[in-house]
Scaffold this motif. Structure first.
Motif, PDB file in Angstrom:
ATOM      1  N   TYR A  92       0.811  -1.211   0.000  1.00  0.00           N
ATOM      2  CA  TYR A  92       0.000   0.000   0.000  1.00  0.00           C
ATOM      3  C   TYR A  92       0.848   1.265   0.000  1.00  0.00           C
ATOM      4  O   TYR A  92       1.926   1.313   0.584  1.00  0.00           O
ATOM      5  N   CYS A  95      -1.498   7.774   2.384  1.00  0.00           N
ATOM      6  CA  CYS A  95      -1.515   9.233   2.348  1.00  0.00           C
ATOM      7  C   CYS A  95      -1.304   9.764   3.753  1.00  0.00           C
ATOM      8  O   CYS A  95      -2.012   9.383   4.691  1.00  0.00           O
ATOM      9  N   ARG A 100      -5.637   7.576   3.705  1.00  0.00           N
ATOM     10  CA  ARG A 100      -6.164   6.601   2.755  1.00  0.00           C
ATOM     11  C   ARG A 100      -5.047   5.642   2.365  1.00  0.00           C
ATOM     12  O   ARG A 100      -3.903   6.045   2.178  1.00  0.00           O
ATOM     13  N   ARG A 101      -5.378   4.376   2.248  1.00  0.00           N
ATOM     14  CA  ARG A 101      -4.423   3.355   1.841  1.00  0.00           C
ATOM     15  C   ARG A 101      -4.757   2.938   0.414  1.00  0.00           C
ATOM     16  O   ARG A 101      -5.835   2.440   0.146  1.00  0.00           O
ATOM     17  N   ILE A 102      -3.809   3.136  -0.471  1.00  0.00           N
ATOM     18  CA  ILE A 102      -4.025   2.879  -1.892  1.00  0.00           C
ATOM     19  C   ILE A 102      -3.219   1.635  -2.273  1.00  0.00           C
ATOM     20  O   ILE A 102      -1.999   1.612  -2.140  1.00  0.00           O
ATOM     21  N   TYR A 132       1.482  11.719  -0.377  1.00  0.00           N
ATOM     22  CA  TYR A 132       0.200  12.408  -0.425  1.00  0.00           C
ATOM     23  C   TYR A 132      -0.576  11.984  -1.659  1.00  0.00           C
ATOM     24  O   TYR A 132      -0.029  11.957  -2.760  1.00  0.00           O
ATOM     25  N   CYS A 133      -1.846  11.650  -1.462  1.00  0.00           N
ATOM     26  CA  CYS A 133      -2.689  11.272  -2.593  1.00  0.00           C
ATOM     27  C   CYS A 133      -2.984  12.519  -3.432  1.00  0.00           C
ATOM     28  O   CYS A 133      -2.748  13.652  -3.001  1.00  0.00           O
ATOM     29  N   ARG A 134      -3.509  12.316  -4.614  1.00  0.00           N
ATOM     30  CA  ARG A 134      -3.790  13.408  -5.553  1.00  0.00           C
ATOM     31  C   ARG A 134      -4.711  14.461  -4.928  1.00  0.00           C
ATOM     32  O   ARG A 134      -4.466  15.657  -5.037  1.00  0.00           O
ATOM     33  N   CYS A 136      -5.255  15.233  -1.755  1.00  0.00           N
ATOM     34  CA  CYS A 136      -4.606  15.993  -0.683  1.00  0.00           C
ATOM     35  C   CYS A 136      -3.519  16.909  -1.220  1.00  0.00           C
ATOM     36  O   CYS A 136      -3.300  17.993  -0.687  1.00  0.00           O
ATOM     37  N   ARG A 137      -2.830  16.513  -2.288  1.00  0.00           N
ATOM     38  CA  ARG A 137      -1.821  17.380  -2.908  1.00  0.00           C
ATOM     39  C   ARG A 137      -2.461  18.638  -3.442  1.00  0.00           C
ATOM     40  O   ARG A 137      -1.892  19.725  -3.365  1.00  0.00           O
TER      41      ARG A 137
END
Length: 145
Positions: A92, A95, A100-102, A132-134, A136-137
């Motif tokens: 994973y 973020c 969030r776990r991607i 950082y996920c998209r 949150c960025r």
């Protein structure tokens, strides 16, 4: 395997209604869940039946003993999470803002031959990437897009 609602229940364990509910939540989960997250999802889907958090922990313990779930401690904060053991494992990206776990598309170690070294045999591995996920960025001016 006993099959109900497209969920395959492994044999070798007594399948109570509560165990089926917890297993169903884990079956449908896209990422590992904490016992509290499992409890809230089971409560939401239980149609008026009440569950105790202690019941969720006992069920997870029974699943762990039967090797149906994997218990994971997130390196970021030490949170304990559970996921069903499936045919393949998942790594994973986490973020740091929204937590969030991607899931990663593939295992970065798949092409490596991890052989026995100095009496140590590799039986498994885990990997967490932090960033950082998209979404949150876009919200953070300090984080480069």
């Amino acid at each position: 395997m006993i099959k109900t609602r497209e969920i395959e229940y492994p044999q070798g364990i007594k399948w109570t209604k509560q165990r089926k509910s917890v297993y169903g939540v884990l079956w449908e989960a896209k990422e590992p869940l904490s016992a509290a997250q499992i409890y809230h999802r089971v409560e939401r889907e239980s149609q008026g039946e009440e569950y105790a958090v202690s019941t969720i922990y006992r069920i997870l313990s029974a699943f762990e003993q039967k090797e149906l779930v994997e218990k994971i401690a997130w390196m970021e904060d030490g949170t304990i999470a559970y996921e069903l053991k499936r045919d393949e494992h998942t790594h994973y990206a986490v973020c740091l803002e929204c937590h969030r776990r991607i899931p990663l598309q593939s295992c970065p170690f798949a092409h490596l031959q991890l052989e026995e070294t100095e009496g140590f045999t590799v039986t498994g591995h885990k990997l967490e990437l932090y960033g950082y996920c998209r979404a949150c960025r876009k919200m953070e001016p300090d984080v480069e897009n």
